[in-house]
Design a protein around this motif. Sequence first.
Motif, PDB file in Angstrom:
ATOM      1  N   PHE A 173     -63.217 121.327  43.953  1.00 39.45           N
ATOM      2  CA  PHE A 173     -63.792 121.185  45.291  1.00 39.45           C
ATOM      3  C   PHE A 173     -64.515 119.847  45.412  1.00 39.45           C
ATOM      4  N   SER A 176     -65.941 128.301  45.700  1.00 45.47           N
ATOM      5  CA  SER A 176     -66.166 127.463  46.872  1.00 45.47           C
ATOM      6  C   SER A 176     -66.782 126.113  46.506  1.00 45.47           C
ATOM      7  N   SER A 177     -66.978 125.875  45.213  1.00 47.55           N
ATOM      8  CA  SER A 177     -67.521 124.596  44.772  1.00 47.55           C
ATOM      9  C   SER A 177     -67.224 124.393  43.297  1.00 47.55           C
ATOM     10  N   THR A 222     -56.997 121.034  45.207  1.00 46.20           N
ATOM     11  CA  THR A 222     -58.312 120.516  45.574  1.00 46.20           C
ATOM     12  C   THR A 222     -58.638 120.941  46.998  1.00 46.20           C
ATOM     13  N   TYR A 223     -59.855 121.429  47.198  1.00 51.49           N
ATOM     14  CA  TYR A 223     -60.303 121.932  48.491  1.00 51.49           C
ATOM     15  C   TYR A 223     -61.648 121.303  48.858  1.00 51.49           C
ATOM     16  N   GLU A 224     -61.994 121.421  50.128  1.00 57.82           N
ATOM     17  CA  GLU A 224     -63.290 120.933  50.569  1.00 57.82           C
ATOM     18  C   GLU A 224     -64.385 121.898  50.114  1.00 57.82           C
ATOM     19  N   VAL A 225     -65.495 121.338  49.662  1.00 56.22           N
ATOM     20  CA  VAL A 225     -66.634 122.155  49.256  1.00 56.22           C
ATOM     21  C   VAL A 225     -67.011 123.114  50.382  1.00 56.22           C
ATOM     22  N   THR A 247     -65.241 125.812  51.190  1.00 58.79           N
ATOM     23  CA  THR A 247     -64.058 126.609  51.512  1.00 58.79           C
ATOM     24  C   THR A 247     -63.892 127.681  50.442  1.00 58.79           C
TER      25      THR A 247
END
Length: 224
Positions: free
Chosen positions: A119, A93-94, A43-46, A48
């Motif tokens: 994300f 990225s999302s 899981t990543y930040e939107v 990224t």
Amino acid sequence: MAQQDYNGALTGAEIDALPGRIAALEAVTFPLTASYGTKNNGTYEVGTSVTPTVALNITRKGADVASSATVSVSPSGATVASNNKSWTAPALSSGSKSYSTSITQGGQTVNLGPLSWSFTYYRYRGALSSVPSDYAAAIKALATKELSTSSSLGSTALAANKYYLFAVKGSNVTFTVKHAQTGGTISGCVTGTATIEQENGAGSNVYSYVLVPASSSAWNFTIN
């Protein structure tokens, strides 16, 4: 019935069948094994940019057989390396995306997966010694940040004379703070909104926050 002698010699048909029989025996005795190696799913930040990248371990009898394997990735779009030891997919990225991998070698197939890339946004929480004068700055300085948009918080300990600030993305989030032991609703909470810059610098978002009031005694609370 007279017993027939057997001299141990194989017929031509039996000899012709030997390679297939040996291959079948080896497939059972030494099956194809495959697993994921290094991978960057998670899981990543939107905002990224992440290129899904996965390494593969493909062996039989303990030896690498990737060069003779066939690797396919589902859904389509990923690129398998020429040596079959890894694959990459288009950058994300999302949203969210999942991929599964199928590996065939020596007549056997091993299916792996799925692996997911997702994300979301950070939420922030932590104890404070006083009521903030600048909520946006106080939120960014909180001790804990988590990739989640959940507005619920399980039983959380709060020391005596400490406040607790909790913030999640959204301009109209409703918080209900309760005493964890009694279930009673806590009055005196401060709520509002603040604009928070993303950790990756990809933009700013409106957050809703709640400040849990301080108590002269240590206690536990929940937020729903």
